[in-house]
Design an enzyme around this catalytic site. Structure first.
Site, PDB file in Angstrom:
ATOM      1  N   TYR A  19       5.426  -8.335  15.741  1.00  0.00           N
ATOM      2  CA  TYR A  19       5.670  -7.141  14.757  1.00  0.00           C
ATOM      3  C   TYR A  19       6.409  -6.083  15.633  1.00  0.00           C
ATOM      4  O   TYR A  19       7.513  -5.377  15.035  1.00  0.00           O
ATOM      5  CB  TYR A  19       4.093  -6.540  14.531  1.00  0.00           C
ATOM      6  CG  TYR A  19       4.300  -5.496  13.580  1.00  0.00           C
ATOM      7  CD1 TYR A  19       4.522  -5.312  12.258  1.00  0.00           C
ATOM      8  CD2 TYR A  19       3.573  -4.139  14.216  1.00  0.00           C
ATOM      9  CE1 TYR A  19       4.284  -4.331  11.232  1.00  0.00           C
ATOM     10  CE2 TYR A  19       3.641  -2.991  13.260  1.00  0.00           C
ATOM     11  CZ  TYR A  19       3.968  -3.165  11.954  1.00  0.00           C
ATOM     12  OH  TYR A  19       3.809  -1.888  11.009  1.00  0.00           O
TER      13      TYR A  19
ATOM     14  N   ASP B  52       9.857  -7.110  -3.888  1.00  0.00           N
ATOM     15  CA  ASP B  52       8.844  -7.453  -3.114  1.00  0.00           C
ATOM     16  C   ASP B  52       8.501  -8.815  -3.117  1.00  0.00           C
ATOM     17  O   ASP B  52       8.813  -9.471  -4.207  1.00  0.00           O
ATOM     18  CB  ASP B  52       7.443  -6.685  -3.384  1.00  0.00           C
ATOM     19  CG  ASP B  52       6.668  -6.440  -2.356  1.00  0.00           C
ATOM     20  OD1 ASP B  52       6.094  -5.401  -1.886  1.00  0.00           O
ATOM     21  OD2 ASP B  52       5.928  -7.786  -1.793  1.00  0.00           O
TER      22      ASP B  52
ATOM     23  N   LYS C  68      11.403 -12.632  11.119  1.00  0.00           N
ATOM     24  CA  LYS C  68      12.592 -12.780  10.063  1.00  0.00           C
ATOM     25  C   LYS C  68      12.537 -11.542   9.278  1.00  0.00           C
ATOM     26  O   LYS C  68      13.445 -10.983   8.988  1.00  0.00           O
ATOM     27  CB  LYS C  68      12.448 -14.280   9.416  1.00  0.00           C
ATOM     28  CG  LYS C  68      12.880 -15.301  10.351  1.00  0.00           C
ATOM     29  CD  LYS C  68      12.868 -16.651   9.522  1.00  0.00           C
ATOM     30  CE  LYS C  68      13.097 -17.785  10.134  1.00  0.00           C
ATOM     31  NZ  LYS C  68      12.757 -19.048   9.290  1.00  0.00           N
ATOM     32  N   THR C  69      11.289 -11.405   8.666  1.00  0.00           N
ATOM     33  CA  THR C  69      11.142 -10.347   7.732  1.00  0.00           C
ATOM     34  C   THR C  69      11.814  -8.993   8.266  1.00  0.00           C
ATOM     35  O   THR C  69      12.687  -8.169   7.925  1.00  0.00           O
ATOM     36  CB  THR C  69       9.749  -9.946   7.250  1.00  0.00           C
ATOM     37  OG1 THR C  69       9.426 -11.250   6.615  1.00  0.00           O
ATOM     38  CG2 THR C  69       9.654  -8.982   6.411  1.00  0.00           C
TER      39      THR C  69
ATOM     40  N   GLY D 271      22.876  -4.253   5.100  1.00  0.00           N
ATOM     41  CA  GLY D 271      24.223  -4.904   4.423  1.00  0.00           C
ATOM     42  C   GLY D 271      24.677  -4.441   3.051  1.00  0.00           C
ATOM     43  O   GLY D 271      25.537  -3.869   2.691  1.00  0.00           O
TER      44      GLY D 271
ATOM     45  N   LYS E 241      25.594  -0.727   3.354  1.00  0.00           N
ATOM     46  CA  LYS E 241      27.140  -0.843   3.918  1.00  0.00           C
ATOM     47  C   LYS E 241      27.941  -0.868   2.542  1.00  0.00           C
ATOM     48  O   LYS E 241      28.859  -0.117   2.235  1.00  0.00           O
ATOM     49  CB  LYS E 241      27.298  -1.698   4.827  1.00  0.00           C
ATOM     50  CG  LYS E 241      28.704  -1.745   5.436  1.00  0.00           C
ATOM     51  CD  LYS E 241      28.525  -2.613   6.713  1.00  0.00           C
ATOM     52  CE  LYS E 241      30.211  -2.813   7.094  1.00  0.00           C
ATOM     53  NZ  LYS E 241      30.646  -4.060   6.552  1.00  0.00           N
TER      54      LYS E 241
ATOM     55  N   PHE F  84       0.717  -1.030   0.054  1.00  0.00           N
ATOM     56  CA  PHE F  84       0.004   0.243   0.144  1.00  0.00           C
ATOM     57  C   PHE F  84       0.865   1.269   0.036  1.00  0.00           C
ATOM     58  O   PHE F  84       0.643   1.991  -1.045  1.00  0.00           O
ATOM     59  CB  PHE F  84      -1.001  -0.048   1.051  1.00  0.00           C
ATOM     60  CG  PHE F  84      -1.470   1.213   1.593  1.00  0.00           C
ATOM     61  CD1 PHE F  84      -2.245   2.190   0.770  1.00  0.00           C
ATOM     62  CD2 PHE F  84      -1.135   1.630   3.156  1.00  0.00           C
ATOM     63  CE1 PHE F  84      -2.775   3.287   1.191  1.00  0.00           C
ATOM     64  CE2 PHE F  84      -1.989   2.991   3.332  1.00  0.00           C
ATOM     65  CZ  PHE F  84      -2.345   3.687   2.437  1.00  0.00           C
TER      66      PHE F  84
END
Ligand code: NAD
Ligand code: UDP
Length: 356
Positions: free
Chosen positions: A163, A51, A109-110, A120, A123, A31
């Site tokens: 979350y 995505d 994890k996300t 990373g 960087k 969204f």
């Protein structure tokens, strides 16, 4: 004459921003991400949208797909990713409680591995990176309105923790990459946002109420409906996000971005029933676990640090701009799609909404 020429050339490059930035938007088919991609493209940037289409979908960015400066890549941010990039906006994470609670470990994890992979990349590329954090980091707030110095009141083992703790860990990662590796980072805390391209099955309050009102179904109020939220229109947020990215490198945030107008869910329902001219009744369900009672941003910091930024769109106007009144087709899952079905229904072109 050569001096005059040199000055003219210099002036040309100073006034005309000819440098096209390579911007990566993780979660860009969602969204908020889809609005951000559109704005960045309109500003003349090259945009790579990453995505995994968990809650987002291609139709939200379909207007951009034919644009040579837009690239859509199916990628899960829990896996490392590399590309040349100048700026990264990290929005990849399901945001609606019903979606982020389906697979809470994946949500963590996300948030956490996703943030590490994007950091990373920043960087390696010496890129600037912005994290889309959330007002949820304040949990059930004991101070009101919430300012950035408040550390929050979060249940670490509750249903929302995948979350809000995931987002808190991501903030910590961002700050530590800044202090340890001198990365250019920005953290924004987004408060409840709405607008066109919300999914009909997103599950958050505005899309739920609008769909129910349009279908003439009972409006599902959780709890007594006296809990509050402060709703910002998506354009105000996207303007704030871009302003934040452009602040001087030493300013990392976190900074709240939201609209301080605060409404109870009962007040919100009244706006929606009136605008959709709906006769839907209210039906009350128990309040979900750890659902915050009050939420409102203090936005003094954003006002101070951003140039000419102010939430401009009031709730009623924003609901109208979202298209809850005028039917037109946008895509298969947005609110506008349901509007055209309702419109056609009212015109006896189709005769059933049951399959929606
Ligand atoms: P959304 O669910 O529409 O968008 C999230 C996008 O991230 C989707 O396109 C989804 O497919 C993608 N995604 C999810 N997991 C992914 C993964 N592992 N790899 C790659 N992509 C992944 O939600 P939104 O409302 O657009 O929210 C965008 C961001 O803003 C989120 O990070 C959310 O936490 C934050 N935020 C939103 C709000 C709000 O009110 N909308 C409030 C606070 C914070
Ligand atoms: N809510 C509601 N009915 C719904 C969906 C949500 O009353 O159909 C309430 C929910 O309990 C919460 C508020 O609306 O108090 C905002 O919920 P949402 O899921 O949109 O966002 P968040 O709780 O993450 O702010």
């Amino acid at each position: 004459a050569s001096d005059v020429y040199k000055r003219q050339v210099l002036k040309y490059f100073k006034t005309k921003k000819t440098v096209m930035k390579k911007v990566l938007v993780a979660g860009g088919a969602g969204f908020i991400g889809s609005h951000l991609c559109e704005k960045l493209i309109n500003q003349g940037n090259h945009v790579t949208c990453l995505d995994n289409f968990f809650t987002g979908n291609k139709s939200k960015v379909e207007d951009l797909i034919s644009n040579p400066n837009f690239e859509l890549i199916d990628h899960d941010v829990i896996e490392p990713y590399s590309n040349t990039v100048d700026e990264i906006f990290n929005l990849a994470c399901p945001a609606s409680p019903i979606h982020y609670q389906v697979d809470p470990i994946k949500t963590i994890k996300t948030s956490v591995l996703g943030a590490m992979n994007m950091l990373g990349l920043a960087k390696n590329e010496n890129a600037k990176i912005l994290q889309a954090s959330t007002s949820e980091v304040y949990g059930e707030p004991e101070i009101h309105p919430q300012h950035e110095e408040y550390w929050g009141n979060v249940n670490p083992i509750g249903k929302r923790s995948c979350y809000n703790e995931g987002k808190r860990c991501a903030e910590s990662l961002f700050i530590n990459y800044h202090t340890q590796h001198n990365l250019k980072i920005k953290i924004i805390r987004i408060f409840n946002t709405y607008g066109p391209k919300m999914d009909v099955d997103d599950g958050r309050v505005i899309s739920n109420f609008v769909i129910q009102a349009l279908k003439g179904q009972d409006i599902t109020i959780y709890g007594d409906g006296k809990q509050t939220r402060s709703f910002q229109y998506v354009d105000d947020l996207v303007n704030g996000m871009i302003q934040m990215m452009n602040t001087p490198d030493e300013f990392t945030g976190p900074v709240n971005i939201g609209n301080p107008e605060e409404y109870t869910m009962l007040e919100l329902v009244q706006f929606i029933l009136e605008l959709t001219n709906s006769k839907s009744k209210l039906i009350f369900y128990p309040l979900p676990e750890d659902d915050p009672k009050r939420r409102r941003p203090n936005i003094d910091l954003a006002r101070e640090k951003f140039e000419n930024w102010e939430p401009k769109i009031k709730l009623r106007e924003g609901l109208i701009k979202t298209g809850i009144q005028q039917p037109y087709l946008y895509d298969r899952t947005s609110l506008q799609y349901i509007k055209i079905l309702i419109y056609n229904y009212n015109n006896n072109i189709i005769n059933s909404l049951q399959n929606l």
